[in-house]
Motif scaffolding. Structure first.
Motif, PDB file in Angstrom:
ATOM      1  N   TYR A   9      39.703   4.200  29.950  1.00 59.61           N
ATOM      2  CA  TYR A   9      38.276   4.041  29.657  1.00 59.61           C
ATOM      3  C   TYR A   9      37.688   5.367  29.226  1.00 59.61           C
ATOM      4  CZ  TYR A   9      37.759  -0.737  31.159  1.00 59.61           C
ATOM      5  OH  TYR A   9      37.840  -2.108  31.235  1.00 59.61           O
ATOM      6  N   LYS A  10      36.752   5.291  28.304  1.00 54.29           N
ATOM      7  CA  LYS A  10      36.071   6.485  27.818  1.00 54.29           C
ATOM      8  C   LYS A  10      35.189   7.074  28.928  1.00 54.29           C
ATOM      9  CE  LYS A  10      35.971   5.108  22.973  1.00 54.29           C
ATOM     10  NZ  LYS A  10      35.115   4.757  21.839  1.00 54.29           N
ATOM     11  N   VAL A  11      34.715   8.281  28.712  1.00 50.46           N
ATOM     12  CA  VAL A  11      33.905   8.996  29.698  1.00 50.46           C
ATOM     13  C   VAL A  11      32.617   8.232  30.025  1.00 50.46           C
ATOM     14  CG1 VAL A  11      32.595  11.116  30.095  1.00 50.46           C
ATOM     15  CG2 VAL A  11      34.836  11.230  29.020  1.00 50.46           C
ATOM     16  N   GLU A  12      31.966   7.677  29.015  1.00 47.93           N
ATOM     17  CA  GLU A  12      30.670   7.032  29.221  1.00 47.93           C
ATOM     18  C   GLU A  12      30.741   5.838  30.171  1.00 47.93           C
ATOM     19  OE1 GLU A  12      32.000   7.765  26.246  1.00 47.93           O
ATOM     20  OE2 GLU A  12      30.646   9.258  25.391  1.00 47.93           O
ATOM     21  N   PRO A  13      31.647   4.873  29.975  1.00 47.68           N
ATOM     22  CA  PRO A  13      31.724   3.758  30.925  1.00 47.68           C
ATOM     23  C   PRO A  13      32.077   4.211  32.339  1.00 47.68           C
ATOM     24  CG  PRO A  13      32.925   3.205  28.926  1.00 47.68           C
ATOM     25  CD  PRO A  13      32.537   4.646  28.829  1.00 47.68           C
ATOM     26  N   ARG A  14      32.929   5.230  32.468  1.00 46.47           N
ATOM     27  CA  ARG A  14      33.274   5.741  33.796  1.00 46.47           C
ATOM     28  C   ARG A  14      32.050   6.369  34.460  1.00 46.47           C
ATOM     29  NH1 ARG A  14      37.904   8.278  31.226  1.00 46.47           N
ATOM     30  NH2 ARG A  14      37.032  10.252  31.896  1.00 46.47           N
ATOM     31  N   ALA A  15      31.256   7.122  33.681  1.00 44.86           N
ATOM     32  CA  ALA A  15      30.051   7.749  34.220  1.00 44.86           C
ATOM     33  C   ALA A  15      29.034   6.694  34.641  1.00 44.86           C
ATOM     34  CB  ALA A  15      29.441   8.696  33.190  1.00 44.86           C
ATOM     35  N   ILE A  16      28.890   5.640  33.842  1.00 48.52           N
ATOM     36  CA  ILE A  16      27.967   4.554  34.196  1.00 48.52           C
ATOM     37  C   ILE A  16      28.427   3.891  35.493  1.00 48.52           C
ATOM     38  CG2 ILE A  16      27.124   2.279  33.507  1.00 48.52           C
ATOM     39  CD1 ILE A  16      27.228   3.323  30.582  1.00 48.52           C
ATOM     40  N   ALA A  17      29.719   3.665  35.636  1.00 49.84           N
ATOM     41  CA  ALA A  17      30.255   3.059  36.861  1.00 49.84           C
ATOM     42  C   ALA A  17      29.962   3.944  38.070  1.00 49.84           C
ATOM     43  CB  ALA A  17      31.755   2.822  36.724  1.00 49.84           C
ATOM     44  N   GLN A  18      30.121   5.250  37.928  1.00 51.92           N
ATOM     45  CA  GLN A  18      29.839   6.173  39.037  1.00 51.92           C
ATOM     46  C   GLN A  18      28.373   6.108  39.449  1.00 51.92           C
ATOM     47  OE1 GLN A  18      31.194   9.862  37.341  1.00 51.92           O
ATOM     48  NE2 GLN A  18      33.345   9.382  37.664  1.00 51.92           N
ATOM     49  N   VAL A  19      27.479   6.082  38.471  1.00 48.38           N
ATOM     50  CA  VAL A  19      26.046   6.012  38.764  1.00 48.38           C
ATOM     51  C   VAL A  19      25.703   4.696  39.454  1.00 48.38           C
ATOM     52  CG1 VAL A  19      23.761   5.848  37.700  1.00 48.38           C
ATOM     53  CG2 VAL A  19      25.351   7.611  36.941  1.00 48.38           C
ATOM     54  N   LEU A  20      26.260   3.601  38.964  1.00 50.85           N
ATOM     55  CA  LEU A  20      25.961   2.295  39.554  1.00 50.85           C
ATOM     56  C   LEU A  20      26.461   2.188  40.999  1.00 50.85           C
ATOM     57  CD1 LEU A  20      26.627  -0.026  36.484  1.00 50.85           C
ATOM     58  CD2 LEU A  20      24.410   0.554  37.501  1.00 50.85           C
ATOM     59  N   VAL A  21      27.647   2.725  41.265  1.00 51.17           N
ATOM     60  CA  VAL A  21      28.166   2.696  42.636  1.00 51.17           C
ATOM     61  C   VAL A  21      27.297   3.565  43.533  1.00 51.17           C
ATOM     62  CG1 VAL A  21      30.086   3.411  44.114  1.00 51.17           C
ATOM     63  CG2 VAL A  21      30.546   2.108  42.055  1.00 51.17           C
ATOM     64  N   SER A  23      24.292   4.093  43.242  1.00 53.03           N
ATOM     65  CA  SER A  23      22.998   3.412  43.390  1.00 53.03           C
ATOM     66  C   SER A  23      23.089   2.188  44.295  1.00 53.03           C
ATOM     67  CB  SER A  23      22.467   2.991  42.019  1.00 53.03           C
ATOM     68  OG  SER A  23      22.241   4.121  41.222  1.00 53.03           O
ATOM     69  N   GLY A  24      24.303   1.854  44.738  1.00 52.01           N
ATOM     70  CA  GLY A  24      24.460   0.762  45.685  1.00 52.01           C
ATOM     71  C   GLY A  24      25.047  -0.521  45.133  1.00 52.01           C
ATOM     72  N   CYS A  25      25.440  -0.541  43.872  1.00 51.40           N
ATOM     73  CA  CYS A  25      26.033  -1.759  43.302  1.00 51.40           C
ATOM     74  C   CYS A  25      27.449  -1.955  43.845  1.00 51.40           C
ATOM     75  CB  CYS A  25      26.096  -1.668  41.783  1.00 51.40           C
ATOM     76  SG  CYS A  25      24.479  -1.638  41.000  1.00 51.40           S
ATOM     77  N   LYS A  26      27.839  -3.208  44.009  1.00 53.25           N
ATOM     78  CA  LYS A  26      29.188  -3.520  44.466  1.00 53.25           C
ATOM     79  C   LYS A  26      30.182  -3.238  43.346  1.00 53.25           C
ATOM     80  CE  LYS A  26      27.905  -7.019  47.796  1.00 53.25           C
ATOM     81  NZ  LYS A  26      28.098  -8.394  48.236  1.00 53.25           N
ATOM     82  N   GLU A  27      31.309  -2.661  43.718  1.00 54.37           N
ATOM     83  CA  GLU A  27      32.325  -2.289  42.731  1.00 54.37           C
ATOM     84  C   GLU A  27      32.809  -3.480  41.919  1.00 54.37           C
ATOM     85  OE1 GLU A  27      35.089  -0.503  45.396  1.00 54.37           O
ATOM     86  OE2 GLU A  27      34.072   1.437  45.359  1.00 54.37           O
ATOM     87  N   GLY A  28      32.919  -4.639  42.548  1.00 50.89           N
ATOM     88  CA  GLY A  28      33.403  -5.835  41.868  1.00 50.89           C
ATOM     89  C   GLY A  28      32.441  -6.391  40.832  1.00 50.89           C
ATOM     90  N   LYS A  29      31.185  -6.018  40.894  1.00 42.52           N
ATOM     91  CA  LYS A  29      30.163  -6.529  39.967  1.00 42.52           C
ATOM     92  C   LYS A  29      29.900  -5.583  38.795  1.00 42.52           C
ATOM     93  CE  LYS A  29      28.901 -10.067  42.548  1.00 42.52           C
ATOM     94  NZ  LYS A  29      28.941 -11.428  42.127  1.00 42.52           N
TER      95      LYS A  29
END
Length: 147
Positions: A9-21, A23-29
């Motif tokens: 995965y590119k840097v941007e999707p990985r960074a978005i995933a880190q921010v979302l986690v 922020s409290g989002c479930k990893e599976g979602k």
């Protein structure tokens, strides 16, 4: 748009995933959530991150932050008349005042002197103990300033 470069995965999707986690989002979602966000802004992603990939992205961010912390906390040691000394410095963004009186963090990190401690030797364990003492001294000073 391709979310991956090759198999990674590119840097941007990985960074978005880190921010979302963080922020409290479930990893599976998160994979589906990134897909939905991309669709809203008019981008069609070719794949969605799995829960396992999200966990790896978060772990990668943790390791990167630990490496950054190692760079920002540094020490140097020397000896004088058979006594070892360690000098400690912390590099961080510091608060600065704007002309209107508001406070913001500096753009570039500033070096701050955190003290000199005598040491038994140059070992890693001694260095760790010295850093823990520096941290404790800073914590005590902050607590005393609050009262």
């Amino acid at each position: 748009m391709h979310a991956k470069h090759g198999r990674a995965y590119k840097v941007e999707p990985r960074a978005i995933a880190q921010v979302l986690v963080s922020s409290g989002c479930k990893e599976g979602k998160i994979g589906d959530l990134i897909q939905d966000i991309a669709r809203i802004v008019g981008v069609d992603l070719d794949c969605a991150m799995s829960r396992r990939t999200v966990r790896r992205a978060v772990l990668e961010g943790l390791v990167a932050s630990q490496v950054q912390l190692e760079v920002e906390l540094n020490s140097d040691s020397t000896s004088h008349r058979k006594t070892e000394y360690q000098s400690h410095h912390i590099h961080m963004r510091v608060p600065t005042k704007n002309p209107d009186g508001s406070v913001r963090l500096s753009e570039d990190p500033r070096a701050r002197f955190a003290g000199i401690k005598s040491a038994v030797n140059h070992s890693t364990a001694t260095s760790k103990d010295a850093w823990l003492t520096v941290y404790e001294d800073i914590t005590v000073a902050l607590c005393m300033g609050e009262t």
